[in-house]
Design a protein around this motif. Structure first.
Motif, PDB file in Angstrom:
ATOM      1  N   HIS A 114     -80.261 -39.360  55.062  1.00  0.00           N
ATOM      2  CA  HIS A 114     -81.264 -39.954  54.175  1.00  0.00           C
ATOM      3  C   HIS A 114     -81.005 -39.654  52.705  1.00  0.00           C
ATOM      4  O   HIS A 114     -81.885 -39.813  51.890  1.00  0.00           O
ATOM      5  CB  HIS A 114     -82.687 -39.490  54.550  1.00  0.00           C
ATOM      6  CG  HIS A 114     -83.136 -40.024  55.878  1.00  0.00           C
ATOM      7  ND1 HIS A 114     -84.439 -39.976  56.294  1.00  0.00           N
ATOM      8  CD2 HIS A 114     -82.451 -40.598  56.879  1.00  0.00           C
ATOM      9  CE1 HIS A 114     -84.538 -40.502  57.497  1.00  0.00           C
ATOM     10  NE2 HIS A 114     -83.336 -40.884  57.867  1.00  0.00           N
ATOM     11  N   ASP A 115     -79.778 -39.199  52.394  1.00  0.00           N
ATOM     12  CA  ASP A 115     -79.378 -39.016  51.005  1.00  0.00           C
ATOM     13  C   ASP A 115     -80.504 -38.357  50.186  1.00  0.00           C
ATOM     14  O   ASP A 115     -81.084 -38.971  49.294  1.00  0.00           O
ATOM     15  CB  ASP A 115     -79.014 -40.392  50.410  1.00  0.00           C
ATOM     16  CG  ASP A 115     -78.295 -40.267  49.079  1.00  0.00           C
ATOM     17  OD1 ASP A 115     -77.823 -39.171  48.753  1.00  0.00           O
ATOM     18  OD2 ASP A 115     -78.222 -41.276  48.361  1.00  0.00           O
ATOM     19  N   HIS A 144     -75.037 -43.904  46.404  1.00  0.00           N
ATOM     20  CA  HIS A 144     -74.406 -44.744  47.413  1.00  0.00           C
ATOM     21  C   HIS A 144     -75.289 -44.953  48.638  1.00  0.00           C
ATOM     22  O   HIS A 144     -74.790 -45.194  49.730  1.00  0.00           O
ATOM     23  CB  HIS A 144     -73.065 -44.144  47.829  1.00  0.00           C
ATOM     24  CG  HIS A 144     -72.071 -44.095  46.711  1.00  0.00           C
ATOM     25  ND1 HIS A 144     -71.853 -42.975  45.960  1.00  0.00           N
ATOM     26  CD2 HIS A 144     -71.266 -45.043  46.196  1.00  0.00           C
ATOM     27  CE1 HIS A 144     -70.938 -43.232  45.044  1.00  0.00           C
ATOM     28  NE2 HIS A 144     -70.566 -44.473  45.155  1.00  0.00           N
ATOM     29  N   GLY A 145     -76.590 -44.807  48.461  1.00  0.00           N
ATOM     30  CA  GLY A 145     -77.502 -44.979  49.601  1.00  0.00           C
ATOM     31  C   GLY A 145     -78.448 -46.149  49.374  1.00  0.00           C
ATOM     32  O   GLY A 145     -78.386 -46.853  48.372  1.00  0.00           O
ATOM     33  N   GLY A 203     -81.491 -45.533  60.494  1.00  0.00           N
ATOM     34  CA  GLY A 203     -80.715 -46.387  59.593  1.00  0.00           C
ATOM     35  C   GLY A 203     -81.005 -46.177  58.125  1.00  0.00           C
ATOM     36  O   GLY A 203     -80.274 -46.669  57.279  1.00  0.00           O
ATOM     37  N   LEU A 204     -82.068 -45.453  57.804  1.00  0.00           N
ATOM     38  CA  LEU A 204     -82.394 -45.270  56.387  1.00  0.00           C
ATOM     39  C   LEU A 204     -81.311 -44.413  55.737  1.00  0.00           C
ATOM     40  O   LEU A 204     -81.049 -43.295  56.165  1.00  0.00           O
ATOM     41  CB  LEU A 204     -83.754 -44.587  56.236  1.00  0.00           C
ATOM     42  CG  LEU A 204     -84.235 -44.411  54.796  1.00  0.00           C
ATOM     43  CD1 LEU A 204     -84.534 -45.759  54.150  1.00  0.00           C
ATOM     44  CD2 LEU A 204     -85.472 -43.529  54.744  1.00  0.00           C
ATOM     45  N   SER A 205     -80.676 -44.953  54.713  1.00  0.00           N
ATOM     46  CA  SER A 205     -79.596 -44.208  54.068  1.00  0.00           C
ATOM     47  C   SER A 205     -79.997 -43.775  52.671  1.00  0.00           C
ATOM     48  O   SER A 205     -79.172 -43.643  51.795  1.00  0.00           O
ATOM     49  CB  SER A 205     -78.323 -45.062  54.029  1.00  0.00           C
ATOM     50  OG  SER A 205     -78.561 -46.261  53.308  1.00  0.00           O
ATOM     51  N   GLY A 206     -81.285 -43.569  52.465  1.00  0.00           N
ATOM     52  CA  GLY A 206     -81.766 -43.146  51.160  1.00  0.00           C
ATOM     53  C   GLY A 206     -82.516 -44.267  50.480  1.00  0.00           C
ATOM     54  O   GLY A 206     -82.863 -45.273  51.096  1.00  0.00           O
ATOM     55  N   SER A 207     -82.776 -44.070  49.207  1.00  0.00           N
ATOM     56  CA  SER A 207     -83.520 -45.060  48.437  1.00  0.00           C
ATOM     57  C   SER A 207     -82.535 -45.916  47.648  1.00  0.00           C
ATOM     58  O   SER A 207     -81.486 -45.431  47.229  1.00  0.00           O
ATOM     59  CB  SER A 207     -84.446 -44.362  47.436  1.00  0.00           C
ATOM     60  OG  SER A 207     -85.159 -43.338  48.072  1.00  0.00           O
ATOM     61  N   TRP A 208     -82.938 -47.158  47.441  1.00  0.00           N
ATOM     62  CA  TRP A 208     -82.099 -48.057  46.651  1.00  0.00           C
ATOM     63  C   TRP A 208     -82.315 -47.726  45.169  1.00  0.00           C
ATOM     64  O   TRP A 208     -82.935 -48.476  44.437  1.00  0.00           O
ATOM     65  CB  TRP A 208     -82.475 -49.504  46.978  1.00  0.00           C
ATOM     66  CG  TRP A 208     -81.633 -50.544  46.322  1.00  0.00           C
ATOM     67  CD1 TRP A 208     -80.321 -50.456  45.956  1.00  0.00           C
ATOM     68  CD2 TRP A 208     -82.058 -51.863  45.931  1.00  0.00           C
ATOM     69  NE1 TRP A 208     -79.893 -51.622  45.385  1.00  0.00           N
ATOM     70  CE2 TRP A 208     -80.932 -52.511  45.357  1.00  0.00           C
ATOM     71  CE3 TRP A 208     -83.266 -52.558  46.034  1.00  0.00           C
ATOM     72  CZ2 TRP A 208     -81.001 -53.817  44.881  1.00  0.00           C
ATOM     73  CZ3 TRP A 208     -83.328 -53.860  45.557  1.00  0.00           C
ATOM     74  CH2 TRP A 208     -82.199 -54.482  44.985  1.00  0.00           C
TER      75      TRP A 208
END
Lengths: 1129, 207
Positions: A871-872, A928-929, A1036-1041
């Motif tokens: 989750h970066d 990069h998330g 699937g959450l890879s952090g905030s845009w």
């Protein structure tokens, strides 16, 4: 005594039951054992080499890895007719290619199972001189990308009647897409005016090739090539340009004594990661020390000998502290400095010396212009960079800086560094950090040495665009291609004449900023207000650029972008807003010549569509040789997936300029087969053979290839990599070569008769167009090539910068006090501690890479997504977290504030992870998330016409002659759409790695909220490969845009988007979820304007050229007239 | 000839007892064969041997003891003793497999129910097979093979069993809780040492 007891044991013969009946009988000597005996396989091989020798690559048998888990040949023997239960034997063909997942181009081999014609695995290429058979996690992920169930199976077109972003798609043909796009491009070009030649734009993420696509655009006469570099590395390249007029540094890690990393790059992520990490490991094994300078304790920092956590953007102060001590303690390599620093230029420039005195950069004017006077000047100039000063500005403890100096001196002239992203990409002015680094490394003579630091162009091969001799029109190496005669203000705006690369991230702002367009049009320029055609290539500008909502606005606007297409194998945020998405291949599915400067040698890799190569080596011939890769991919079941080389050959010849009236057709027409596009073997045989003499000699004298029609191509087809030159050190000392009345420097030829030696030994000669050019330098009677600078020396006095309004930064410098920090704000990071006035304000470090992700391309590699779920989060120093009341796992609002305009950009919600591994007062969160999509699936029926055809009838088997005889007819044409294996008409969208979000945007405010995580599913396409697709345990959450929240921060000199942010931390509010973002993109527009108007020093009515002619203007060759400019008052 | 038959039988017997828990059939042999009973004196004299039912004897005494000796507290695998890290090599790198393969032997793990091929029961059974081969060679008057088989037996004992089995067997003797396994441990230890002395005398040198 035992012999005594033996007599007792003899009784054993009298047992009533024979031993044979008592024994359990655990041994068998049946077919299983015989099958092992009869095979070449053994449990105890003589060596543990992964790779068979090259002569076995076309047919190599190996026991099956999965099957082996049943217990190996000792339990089951080798599979055969007599022993069907044995361990399976794969019958492989190994085809080399090169990874394309980062920029390093490590070698790969595809292990193609002949019986099923599938790639069973990707391994390294042992023949690749730099990667040496090794890969990182991303390399092995190429297989999961190839058999991605969601990969785009055929050309997609926005459904007629729908709007961009509605998500309605139809299947189309390659021909239809190329006809529409080619006509639009051709019509635009036929207008013939200046604006038209700026109105088609190609926009590449990571090129991963050395010159092919730029050559395409050059042959069209367009200034249309746009790259992502200014959101990536341009601030890291600027110091190389200012110092050596080279693109970037080139370290010799393996032989260094001190590995000085200004980042986590090289050793644990980022540029050339795997190759660099291996070379660094080699050096450390020999006793090298490693220093990592990074506010975040990266993996590299964790294993370093010294971790220097400097406040972001203050690194120059550390380098200049080193310079001060080197100079004041007389540790300078005076011989090197005298020979290779451009001291004469400075000492004879009285105007600049007066300026330095006036500004207090020196305390006294030099008494003469000798080298000793120069050394005295340097000592005077850098004396203020004391330990006390450096500690105060950088927040690094004194003992660490003293230790750093000791190590720096200990390493002698074997100090290797790589100046790239990290500090430079994050901070305004941080290009000066790299320049100061070169300065103190140069003072120690560690430039060009074994184990030292050198420059890029000596260590790279760029021939991808130079296959011109195979065409009717280009001439050898492209010599007959006219130079481009226009200058595109959308990529090279007048405010940033020294921008390192294109101002690509400002494209939507410039297209929206009608006031800016009017201003420059009124002053005599011709600025486009729209694009006729916009072509991103494997690029996702919506997600990766700052201010993503602005990108969406412009991409949706059909008046600003009339026709758009992305050459992209996978779904992305950007693709959702395109008119066309055309699936081109991934690492093992395309041709590219790709070389990088990863060690002191010149090597190239050759990326190839491995399944096509396997087919051709087995005897298959494409029906249409210009679409061989497309036919091969259809035969292999990948779908109608093509490659760019063949696409552009075909597009130029048959669709943009079918009648040849634009002069483009002949540029890509085959010399062997006039009227037809050039083929891959023709082009690459020429590109390699015309430009790499050692390779040509080797290939044409090798009996395996000498009788081939295209021997050089064939050599690289089989080897996948080549090293033209090794051990390239001190190349600036190479003597000029004279041949047939010509003098050769850096590979270019000049008229020897026109040669002259001028001031400070600078040698000039005329080029083939009669233009005077500096080509070398004479020192102590020796005529050498020198560096690529105007003075042919390392320019630590960059005299030309004074002509471009940046006189105060012509020497390595960093503000020495608060007053200078205000006056020289261009060198001060926008996240300097002087801006952190609130107790909850922090400098957010965003630019570190995640070693397992690949920007756009990794999102649906299950293998990579599975190992990257974190989750970066926001790294926050433990005591800072305690002070503000944040605990591990807490959601925080991270509010971005601009320090130039004072405007808020909005916020993103992220998870707190308190840690000792980050510098107090700073935060770390990779940008990069935060991947997103708007829906889980999209339905595109399989086949839109009656011509739905089976690609083949024979089973896929390279040993099957019937299979090799077949190939789809009329591929890419209407009526010839092929059936896609196991495709039901609905495709998932990044099902392994991207959650569903809702977005709202009104032109000023944008919001994104994730609404649904990803779940396990049953893959239909490539089901065998994806048989565990139901096992998805991550959301699937890879952090905030966060990129969308970020406003553009153009560095006034390099043009780099400076990624770091000043942020204000606040607790999350009720309803906030990690991943939420809120963006005031109206404010972001004003931030871009503030940086532009308050900081840049652009062209004005005194300007006569757009940019210094001698520094790189990447990609396409411009005619000298394109540089000329007149700006009205 | 008697000697080789005796050696073959004893290797088979020891292999069977040490390889797996007993079944009724082998238990009957151990109960009734006088030669066996002579080899195992405490077992012979053990009162419970004759008073308990076979099932009770197996389920409550012998098999629990076997489990304790070969699965729970002791480790009857060669690599456990010979590797510095005391890990059992279950893959193809186990050195014992080389010699099995050299004579076209392959361990059927479904039958053996062991985790690797260097289990004491497997190695002893391999010796049994070498003895059987020797019997066949003698019957066929193939003296060359006899000589070679004696050398192989000698080499296998020295490069494998004798390197580690004594340690296991000594511990087994002291850990055992039933006379059967106590006697087996002692007998096995004594036998392999004695057999080595015999082989050392007839095989000129360790090849």
């Amino acid at each position: 005594m035992y012999l005594e007891s033996r007599r007792t044991f003899l009784k054993g013969a009298a047992m009533t039951v024979a031993g044979a009946a008592i024994a359990k009988g655990v041994f068998s000597t049946d077919a299983a054992a015989e099958s092992v005996e009869n095979s070449k396989f053994t449990n105890t091989p003589d060596s543990l080499s992964f790779y068979p020798p090259l002569d076995q690559w076309e047919g190599f048998q190996e026991l099956d890895g999965n099957d082996w888990k049943r217990g190996g040949i000792n339990r089951h023997g080798v599979q055969s007719e007599e022993n069907p239960d044995g361990i399976m034997v794969n019958d492989y063909m190994l085809v080399p290619t090169a990874c394309s997942n980062c920029e390093a181009s490590c070698g790969l081999t595809a292990w193609i199972d002949k019986k099923t014609f599938t790639v069973k695995k990707y391994m390294g290429n042992p023949l690749h001189p730099a990667s040496r058979g090794r890969n990182c996690a991303k390399g092995y992920a190429v297989q999961s990308q190839m058999y991605d169930p969601d990969r785009i199976p055929f050309p997609l077109k926005r459904a007629p009647g729908s709007k961009r972003g509605e998500g309605k798609w139809i299947r189309t043909t390659w021909d239809e897409a190329m006809t529409t796009i080619g006509k639009k491009m051709g019509d635009t070009l036929r207008n013939g005016d200046e604006l038209s030649r700026k109105s088609v734009m190609y926009h590449v993420g990571r090129p991963n090739e050395n010159g092919f696509v730029p050559q395409v655009w050059e042959t069209m006469g367009l200034d249309s090539y746009n790259s992502h570099t200014n959101i990536c590395s341009s601030n890291g390249r600027t110091p190389s340009i200012w110092t050596a007029n080279d693109d970037r540094s080139s370290p010799d890690w393996a032989n260094a004594k001190l590995i000085f990393l200004n980042s986590s790059h090289a050793a644990d992520a980022g540029h050339y990661f795997q190759q660099s990490a291996s070379f660094i490991a080699d050096a450390r094994k020999k006793g090298a020390k490693m220093v990592v300078m990074d506010p975040r304790m990266s993996n590299s920092a964790g294993m370093s000998d010294l971790w220097i956590a400097a406040w972001p953007g203050t690194e120059a102060a550390i380098y200049l502290y080193l310079a001060n001590r080197i100079l004041s303690e007389n540790m300078t390599d005076k011989k090197f400095v005298k020979k290779w620093f451009n001291w004469e230029t400075l000492m004879n420039d009285h105007k600049h010396l007066d300026f330095m005195l006036e500004k207090g950069q020196i305390t006294k004017a030099p008494t003469g212009n000798s080298f000793d006077d120069y050394m005295a000047l340097l000592k005077d100039m850098y004396a203020p960079y004391t330990l006390e000063y450096a500690v105060k500005e950088t927040h690094v403890p004194a003992y660490k800086l003293e230790k750093l100096y000791e190590m720096f001196i200990w390493a002698g002239d074997a100090i290797s560094t790589y100046i790239w992203r990290a500090a430079a990409a994050g901070n305004r002015g941080a290009w000066m950090g790299g320049r100061a680094a070169y300065f103190c490394i140069g003072l120690r003579g560690a430039i060009g040495t074994e184990g030292g630091t050198f420059f890029h162009h000596w260590h790279v091969i760029s021939v991808s665009g130079k296959g011109g001799s195979s065409t009717l029109g280009q001439g050898a190496g492209g010599a007959d291609v006219p130079k481009v005669k226009v200058w595109n203000e959308l990529t090279w705006p007048p405010e940033w004449p020294l921008s390192t690369y294109e101002m690509s991230y400002l494209l939507p702002h410039l297209l929206t900023d009608t006031a800016w367009q009017k201003k420059w049009n009124d002053r005599g320029l011709k600025v486009p207000s729209k694009l006729s055609v916009y072509i991103p290539r494997m690029y996702n500008p919506v997600w990766i650029n700052p201010d993503g909502f602005r990108w969406i606005e412009v991409l949706k606007d059909e008046t600003k972008m009339e026709l758009t297409m992305n050459l992209s194998p996978v779904w992305s945020e950007t693709n959702w807003y395109m008119d066309y998405v055309l699936p081109v291949g991934l690492a093992g599915e395309r041709h590219d010549q790709h070389s990088e400067a990863t060690f002191p040698a010149r090597w190239t890799s050759f990326r190839q569509p491995v399944l096509r190569v396997a087919l051709e080596k087995s005897g298959w011939k494409a029906k249409n040789p210009n679409r061989a890769t497309l036919e091969a991919h259809v035969k292999a079941g990948l779908g109608e997936v093509w490659e760019e080389n063949e696409f552009f050959f075909d597009l130029c010849v048959n669709y943009i300029d079918p009648d040849g009236s634009l002069g483009i057709k002949k540029m890509w027409e085959s010399k062997r087969h006039p009227g037809k596009p050039v083929t891959i073997p023709e082009w690459y045989d020429a590109a390699f053979g015309d430009n790499l003499p050692k390779l040509k000699e080797t290939a044409t004298n090798d009996e395996r290839y000498s009788k081939e029609e295209f021997p050089v191509y064939a050599y690289l087809r089989d080897h996948g990599a080549w090293m033209e030159e090794d051990k390239i050190y001190n190349a600036m000392e190479r003597e000029l070569k004279f041949e047939d009345g010509e003098v050769i420097s850096h590979g270019h030829k000049f008229d020897a008769g026109s040669m002259s030696v001028g001031t400070a030994g600078v040698i000039k000669a005329k080029d083939h167009h009669g233009k005077d050019t500096t080509i070398g330098i004479e020192i102590d009677g020796k005529k050498m090539e020198g560096f690529e600078t105007l003075t042919r020396k390392l320019e630590f006095f960059t005299q030309w910068a004074t002509d471009w309004k940046w006189r105060e930064y012509a020497m390595p410098f960093y503000p020495r006090n608060d007053k200078e920090k205000v006056e020289m704000v261009h060198l001060v990071s926008h996240v300097n501690h002087m801006y952190m006035k609130e107790e909850n304000s922090f400098a957010l470090n965003t630019v570190f890479r995640l070693p397992y992700n690949i920007h756009t391309r990794s999102a649906n590699s299950k293998h990579l997504m599975e190992i990257s779920q974190n989750h970066d989060p926001i790294w926050i120093y433990t005591k800072d977290a305690q002070r503000l009341g944040f605990k591990r796992g807490d959601a925080m609002r991270v509010k971005i504030v601009d320090t130039v305009s004072g405007l808020d950009s909005g916020y993103f919600v992220a998870m707190a992870v308190p840690t000792e591994a980050v510098m107090p007062g700073t935060l770390a969160c990779s940008h990069h998330g935060g991947r997103w999509k708007l829906t889980n699936h999209v339905t595109v029926p399989n086949g839109v016409t009656d011509g739905k055809v089976d690609p083949s009838t024979a089973p896929r088997d390279l040993n099957n002659k019937e299979f090799l005889k077949e190939s789809p007819a009329n591929i890419g044409k209407a009526g010839a759409q092929t059936k896609i294996d196991d495709y039901s008409g609905t495709t998932g969208i990044n099902s392994f790695g991207v959650p569903v979000a809702e977005i709202q945007m009104d032109g000023k405010i944008g919001k994104l909220k994730y609404v649904e995580g990803i779940k396990g599913f049953k893959a239909e396409r490539f089901a065998e490969y994806n048989r565990d697709s139901e096992n998805i345990w991550w959301d699937g959450l890879s952090g905030s845009w966060q990129n969308a929240v970020a406003a553009p921060h153009p560095d006034p000199i390099s043009g780099m988007h400076c990624w770091h942010h000043k942020v204000i931390l606040e607790p999350a509010q009720p309803g906030d979820k990690i991943g939420d973002i809120f963006v005031n993109y109206d404010n972001n527009f004003k931030v871009y304007q503030a940086w532009r108007d308050q900081l840049s020093r652009g062209l004005d009515s005194n300007s006569t050229i757009r940019r210094p002619r001698h520094i790189k203007r990447p990609w396409v060759s411009l005619d000298s007239t394109a540089y000329d400019v007149t700006i009205k008052s | 000839m008697d000697e080789i038959i005796a050696r073959s039988n004893i290797y088979a017997l020891l292999s069977r007892i040490l390889l797996q828990e007993l079944d009724v059939e082998i238990l009957n042999t151990l109960m009734e064969d006088k030669t066996v009973l002579e080899f195992l004196p405490h077992w012979n004299e053990w009162e419970l041997r004759t008073t308990l039912s076979n099932q009770k004897l197996l389920e409550e005494y012998l098999n629990p003891d076997f489990t304790n000796l070969s699965l729970l507290h002791l480790v009857p695998y060669e690599t456990f003793y010979t590797r510095a890290d005391q890990m059992i090599e279950t893959g193809g790198a186990n050195p014992v497999t080389d010699i099995y393969s050299a004579y076209d032997f392959i361990v059927d793990y479904a039958v053996a129910r062991v985790v690797s091929s260097d289990h004491i029961g497997v190695e002893l059974e391999f010796m049994h097979h070498l003895c059987q081969a020797q019997i066949k060679a003698i019957e066929e008057s193939d003296h060359e093979s006899v000589t070679e088989l004696l050398a192989v037996q000698h080499r296998f004992l020295n490069t494998h069993l004798l390197k580690w089995a004594p340690m296991y067997l000594i511990n087994m003797k002291y850990e055992s809780r039933t006379p059967l396994y106590y006697d087996t441990a002692e007998m096995a230890l004594e036998f392999i040492l004695s057999d080595n002395e015999m082989l050392s005398a007839v095989v000129p040198k360790v090849s």
